[in-house]
Structure formats: structure tokens, C-alpha cells
Write a protein that holds these residues in place. Structure first.
Motif, PDB file in Angstrom:
ATOM      1  N   PHE A 154      -6.597   2.379   0.278  1.00  0.00           N
ATOM      2  CA  PHE A 154      -7.492   1.469  -0.428  1.00  0.00           C
ATOM      3  C   PHE A 154      -8.401   2.263  -1.364  1.00  0.00           C
ATOM      4  N   TYR A 155      -8.947   3.378  -0.860  1.00  0.00           N
ATOM      5  CA  TYR A 155      -9.788   4.235  -1.706  1.00  0.00           C
ATOM      6  C   TYR A 155      -8.988   4.766  -2.903  1.00  0.00           C
ATOM      7  N   GLU A 156      -7.759   5.212  -2.642  1.00  0.00           N
ATOM      8  CA  GLU A 156      -6.938   5.825  -3.683  1.00  0.00           C
ATOM      9  C   GLU A 156      -6.539   4.829  -4.765  1.00  0.00           C
ATOM     10  N   LEU A 157      -6.221   3.620  -4.351  1.00  0.00           N
ATOM     11  CA  LEU A 157      -5.685   2.637  -5.288  1.00  0.00           C
ATOM     12  C   LEU A 157      -6.761   1.910  -6.084  1.00  0.00           C
ATOM     13  N   TYR A 158      -7.945   1.726  -5.492  1.00  0.00           N
ATOM     14  CA  TYR A 158      -8.923   0.845  -6.120  1.00  0.00           C
ATOM     15  C   TYR A 158     -10.311   1.484  -6.252  1.00  0.00           C
ATOM     16  N   PRO A 159     -10.385   2.699  -6.823  1.00  0.00           N
ATOM     17  CA  PRO A 159     -11.712   3.318  -6.993  1.00  0.00           C
ATOM     18  C   PRO A 159     -12.608   2.518  -7.941  1.00  0.00           C
ATOM     19  N   ASP A 160     -12.007   1.855  -8.926  1.00  0.00           N
ATOM     20  CA  ASP A 160     -12.804   1.081  -9.881  1.00  0.00           C
ATOM     21  C   ASP A 160     -13.537  -0.070  -9.204  1.00  0.00           C
ATOM     22  N   LEU A 161     -12.943  -0.607  -8.140  1.00  0.00           N
ATOM     23  CA  LEU A 161     -13.568  -1.722  -7.439  1.00  0.00           C
ATOM     24  C   LEU A 161     -14.899  -1.294  -6.819  1.00  0.00           C
TER      25      LEU A 161
ATOM     26  N   ASP B 263       1.045  -1.398   2.765  1.00  0.00           N
ATOM     27  CA  ASP B 263       1.270  -1.309   1.319  1.00  0.00           C
ATOM     28  C   ASP B 263       1.445  -2.690   0.704  1.00  0.00           C
ATOM     29  N   ARG B 264       2.191  -3.525   1.396  1.00  0.00           N
ATOM     30  CA  ARG B 264       2.410  -4.901   0.914  1.00  0.00           C
ATOM     31  C   ARG B 264       1.087  -5.648   0.838  1.00  0.00           C
TER      32      ARG B 264
ATOM     33  N   GLN C  71      -1.169  -4.442  -2.059  1.00  0.00           N
ATOM     34  CA  GLN C  71      -0.716  -4.975  -3.346  1.00  0.00           C
ATOM     35  C   GLN C  71      -1.140  -6.432  -3.507  1.00  0.00           C
ATOM     36  N   GLN C  72      -1.009  -7.207  -2.439  1.00  0.00           N
ATOM     37  CA  GLN C  72      -1.376  -8.617  -2.503  1.00  0.00           C
ATOM     38  C   GLN C  72      -2.869  -8.803  -2.728  1.00  0.00           C
ATOM     39  N   LEU C  73      -3.677  -7.914  -2.158  1.00  0.00           N
ATOM     40  CA  LEU C  73      -5.121  -8.033  -2.317  1.00  0.00           C
ATOM     41  C   LEU C  73      -5.527  -8.033  -3.781  1.00  0.00           C
ATOM     42  N   MET C  74      -4.956  -7.136  -4.536  1.00  0.00           N
ATOM     43  CA  MET C  74      -5.347  -7.024  -5.936  1.00  0.00           C
ATOM     44  C   MET C  74      -4.653  -8.052  -6.826  1.00  0.00           C
ATOM     45  N   GLN C  75      -3.598  -8.657  -6.311  1.00  0.00           N
ATOM     46  CA  GLN C  75      -2.925  -9.709  -7.070  1.00  0.00           C
ATOM     47  C   GLN C  75      -3.527 -11.080  -6.794  1.00  0.00           C
TER      48      GLN C  75
END
Length: 545
Positions: free
Chosen positions: A205-212, A532-533, A536-540
Motif C-alpha cells: 500500500f505504501y509502495e503503490l499509493y505514496p501520493d495518497l 494485490d487484487r 488494485q480495486q481500492l484505487m479503482q
């Protein structure tokens, strides 16, 4: 004990202190009875009409009450911080003296050797958790809590210094500390699969969404919050709401994103069997605060909060002064919190129906059972249901006419109808469920999908696969030990010919996984795929919340 050999400057042992505080005549108001409760960090003495809280002389790293001066300081902090949300309950810091004869006393004179937070006792029947157990909580009550918290968040401190605690670097210090401090209880209160999967989800989560996280800092959502916002800390009287036990012992647990505070209470509602109120609460908080990013963070923070509660329950269980029966209760609660944390990481807030399907001897039953155990969900097996309907022993392979009837079209149809019905009942109670069956026909899958669609429930199909030599070997070995499945090597060709590949299933609701590796490696890999699934869904905007 009140030992006359003690000098006036000697600090009391825990045994001496407990004996003093468990004696009615020790208190100036001479209570009729005393109720003793303890947490990982405090002793609590309920002596109507007051409550006395003593901080344990412990140092957990994130909490340090190891010296008398620190305990005095944090008692004062507790009073100051909690008067904002509960002004009438926190009365003051009361010293415990040792007089010249060596006896402990609240009255003095003598040297202060310990300190207590004195509170006015709040009527037990109005604590949120008790109201919930009596089914006395209405949506209007949740709205009252929402109003109280929104006003608090508007009034509490913000600013650049506090906002800096919302960076990934600062938040990760907390989550890393949690994982480090629970290494020693792996396979005691938290399974290795859960530990590794939750850690994987958190760090990804940290790696994928630092901008959040950066957006949250810039938008001013990092505040001087409560930090420990769960059911037992909310007192819900008809005309007044009092929220107690705001964290005093460490600013980094209080200088947080309000999403973390909101997630704590939402998680505790889930834990106590009211996901409907959990959803309503978090949804109303987002609306009232006009917080458009809240939903994207809820599962992350709910997983974190459930993990913290699991850790704390485990710490309490390790205290040597905790009664053995209570110790067991703390351990069981810790396990439940860790499993809930895993659900948030791998699945989301809303339980779903997991269908573990596939050809015979792919290992789907072992995987389904392990999934159900890790998530603490019920498992329904077509093999078991089929035999139980005819009153047969589940581990005995029938012969002749009985076997023909058992696998007839009529019994097969009834088996799947009962299997699906059982799953729907669990979902109707806001509980996740795992179904273990071949689901090898399009019509069987369609029956399930239609039933789920009519109720608005979510599902995920996991098709377990294995190469032919592996499956043949597994079938040959079934003659060596009891098996609930009746399929044998000689049945393989025929049964495979009847299997219809699930090509009609939506690709976002179907996972395919090979089962040729050892079960624990397979299970670990599956939970990583599920995480992982979910990420991905969280940000979609498709998150299961």
C-alpha cells in the motif's frame, strides 16, 4: 502488603500496591465493593462512585511508564487531554503516599510513591459496547457520535508540526513496530500466513499509493486525534456523549490521519458483529467532513487497527498477574483481531463468498479448508453435504446402488442447492463463507451467480489447477487414508470429461492457481494474490467496503 519495614521513600511492589488498592478501607470514601480490571498498561479499580487508574511500571518501547516521574507526568497528560471529549469525568491526579511507618495511604502525610488518575464513574449501562450487546443502538445514536467527532476534529489541533506525522515514513514506523513486536507470537496468536500477508498488504500500500498519503497531509487531515477510539471508550447517555481514554502516552499514536481514528471505531463495530453500523458510521463521517479520500484508506487503517488490538490483547495475556482463565480469553480475542486484520487486507471490509472450485484431486478441499481457517469463516463442502443428506458416514466410500444414488443427477442438484443456500445464509448474517465444490457445470455456476445477484452479494471463484501426473498420484494415495471424496484414479477420465471450463465467468471474479507446491506456500501465494487484487480495486473505486 503494608510492610512496616518499608521506608517512606520505598516504591511499592506490584503485589503491595494491588493489595492496598483492593482493600475497601484504603479509599477515603470507603466503597462497598471494588471491581478490578487490567489492560496491558494499566490497573483499573472501579470503586463507586469513582474509578482509579494506575499506570503499570512497564516499557513497551511505544509506551514507557517505567519510572515514577513518567507515570506522574502521563497521569497529568491523561487528565488534560481527555477533558476535551469528557470534561466532567476526569477529576484529577491523586498521589498515593507512604507514611513514616511504611504504610500506603491516599491521605498523607508522607512521600508520594505512586499516582492514580481519579475519574467520576460513568453508568455502565450506557457504554457503547453494552448498548450494542442489548441491541439498543439506533442509527440516530451513530449520528450523535458522528456530530460529536466532527466537532472534535474541527476544534482539535492541526498545523505543520502535527501534519508531519502523516508522512509514510512516520506511519510506517508504527506498522513496522507492530510486525517487529509480534514476531514472537507467530503461530500463537497470529498465524504465519496472516502475519506475512498483512505485512505484504501494508508495505505494498505504501509502495503503490505514496501520493495518497501526501494528499492527506496537504489537505489537512492529520490532526491531534483520539488515537484509541473503540466501543468501550464511548459513553452514550440520552443527552450526553462522553469519549474517554484518549491516548496520552505517545504523541505519534494521537497525531494521525482522522481516517485512522474513524477506521478504529468502524473496525470495532465489525469485530462486534455490526458491519451495518460500521458502514453507516464511516459513510456518515465521510459525508459530514466532506472527506472524499476516506474510503480509499479505510481498509488499510482498519487492517492496521485490528492488528494493533490483536497485539495489545496478546500483550495483556503475557502479564504474569493475569488470571489463567482471563489469559485464555485475551489470547482468543487476539486471534480474532488478527484474522479480521487479514480479512481487511486480502478481501476488504465486506465479507464475500469464496468459491474454491476445480477438477478432482487438484487440492481444492485442502486449500478451501485452510482459507476458511485463516479467515475464521465457515466452510461448506459439497462432499460432506452430499453424504449427510443420505445419512452416510462421510469417510466411507459407498459401493453399488448406494453410490449410484449418491451421485445421481437428483442428489447432485439437491447438493448444490443446499450448498448455495448455506452460503447465502452466512452472507445474510454479514459473515464471509467458503464453498468447496467442483462447480464443474455452467448450470451450477449460473445457479450460484443468479442467487448472489438477487441478493446483491459479492463472490470470487478460485479455480484450483494441477498437472495430470500430480492428480493421478493424489488419487492413487487416497486408498491409503480416509478421504471424504469418493473419486479414485479409475474415475479420473470420466469425471474430467464432464468438467466444463469456467470461461463464462467474469475475469475480475475468477482466479486460477496451481496447487503443485506445498500447501503453506500455495496458501501464502494465494493470499498475496488476493491482497494485490484488493489493492488494485481500492484505487479503482471497486473496493469491497
Amino acid at each position: 502488603m503494608n510492610n512496616d519495614k518499608k521506608t517512606k521513600d520505598d516504591l511499592p511492589s506490584q503485589e503491595e500496591l494491588l493489595k492496598f488498592l483492593l482493600t475497601k478501607h484504603s479509599y477515603p470514601h470507603k466503597p462497598k465493593h471494588i471491581r478490578f480490571v487490567q489492560t496491558h498498561a494499566s490497573y483499573v479499580f472501579i470503586v463507586p462512585p469513582f474509578v482509579y487508574k494506575i499506570k503499570k511500571p512497564v516499557n513497551f518501547g511505544f509506551l514507557d511508564f517505567s519510572t515514577l516521574e513518567k507515570r506522574r507526568f502521563f497521569c497529568q497528560q491523561e487528565i488534560q487531554l481527555n477533558r476535551l471529549l469528557c470534561p466532567d469525568a476526569y477529576l484529577g491526579v491523586i498521589p498515593i503516599f507512604r507514611n513514616s511507618s511504611g504504610f500506603l495511604s491516599f491521605d498523607g502525610p508522607g512521600t508520594a510513591v505512586e499516582y492514580a488518575v481519579q475519574m467520576r464513574m460513568l453508568p455502565h449501562r450506557y457504554f457503547f459496547k453494552r448498548l450494542l450487546r442489548r441491541n439498543c443502538v439506533q442509527l440516530a445514536d451513530i449520528d450523535r457520535i458522528v456530530s460529536k467527532l466532527c466537532q472534535f476534529y474541527k476544534e482539535t489541533d492541526g498545523g505543520a508540526d502535527i501534519a508531519s506525522w502523516g508522512t509514510i515514513e512516520k506511519i510506517k514506523k508504527n506498522t513496522d513496530e507492530n510486525f517487529e513486536q509480534t514476531q514472537s507470537v507467530i503461530d500463537i496468536t497470529v498465524s504465519r500466513i496472516a502475519f506475512e500477508s498483512i505485512r505484504y498488504f501494508t508495505n505494498r500500500f505504501y509502495e503503490l499509493y505514496p501520493d495518497l498519503f501526501e494528499e492527506r497531509v496537504q489537505q489537512g487531515w492529520i490532526k491531534n486525534c483520539h488515537g484509541d477510539l473503540h466501543l468501550e471508550h464511548i459513553h452514550l447517555q440520552p443527552k450526553n456523549i462522553c469519549i474517554v481514554d484518549r491516548i496520552e502516552f505517545n504523541e505519534r499514536f494521537r497525531f494521525i490521519d482522522i481516517a485512522s481514528d474513524i477506521a478504529f471505531l468502524a473496525m470495532d463495530l465489525d469485530y462486534n458483529g455490526r458491519p451495518d453500523l460500521s458502514f453507516f458510521f464511516s459513510d456518515r463521517m465521510g459525508q459530514e467532513l466532506k472527506d472524499l479520500g476516506l474510503k480509499k484508506l479505510l481498509d488499510f487503517y482498519k487492517s492496521y487497527r485490528a492488528y494493533v488490538r490483536g497485539k495489545v490483547e496478546g500483550m495483556t495475556a503475557q502479564d504474569p498477574l493475569v488470571d489463567p482463565a482471563k489469559k485464555k480469553e485475551h489470547i482468543e480475542r487476539a486471534k480474532k483481531y488478527f484474522r479480521l486484520s487479514l480479512q481487511y487486507a486480502a478481501i476488504g471490509s465486506k465479507p464475500i463468498l469464496l468459491v474454491v472450485m476445480g477438477k478432482i484431486a487438484t487440492g481444492k478441499s485442502y486449500l478451501a479448508q485452510s482459507l476458511a481457517e485463516e479467515l475464521d469463516w465457515k466452510l461448506f463442502s459439497s462432499d460432506r453435504i452430499r453424504k449427510e443428506m443420505l445419512g452416510l458416514d462421510i469417510y466411507t466410500r459407498p459401493e453399488g446402488s448406494i453410490r449410484e444414488k449418491l451421485y445421481s443427477e437428483e442428489i447432485t442438484s439437491k447438493t448444490y442447492e443446499r450448498l448455495i443456500h448455506s452460503g447465502l445464509i452466512e452472507l445474510s448474517q454479514n459473515k464471509g463463507v467458503v464453498l468447496d465444490a467442483t462447480f464443474g457445470r455452467i448450470e451450477q455456476r449460473a445457479l450460484l451467480l443468479d442467487a448472489l445477484h438477487s441478493k446483491g452479494y459479492n463472490s470470487l471463484f478460485i479455480e484450483v489447477q494441477a498437472d495430470l501426473p500430480t492428480r493421478e498420484k493424489r488419487l492413487a494415495e487416497r486408498t491409503l487414508y480416509p478421504s471424504i471424496s469418493d473419486a479414485r484414479l479409475e474415475d479420473l477420465t470420466l469425471i474430467d470429461s464432464l468438467y466444463e471450463e469456467p470461461m463464462e465467468l467474469p475475469q475480475d471474479r475468477l482466479l486460477k492457481i496451481s496447487s503443485t507446491e506445498p500447501l503453506m506456500l500455495l496458501l501464502s501465494r494465494l493470499f498475496h494474490i488476493l491482497c494485490d487484487r484488493h489493492l488494485q480495486q481500492l484505487m479503482q473505486g471497486k473496493a469491497n467496503i
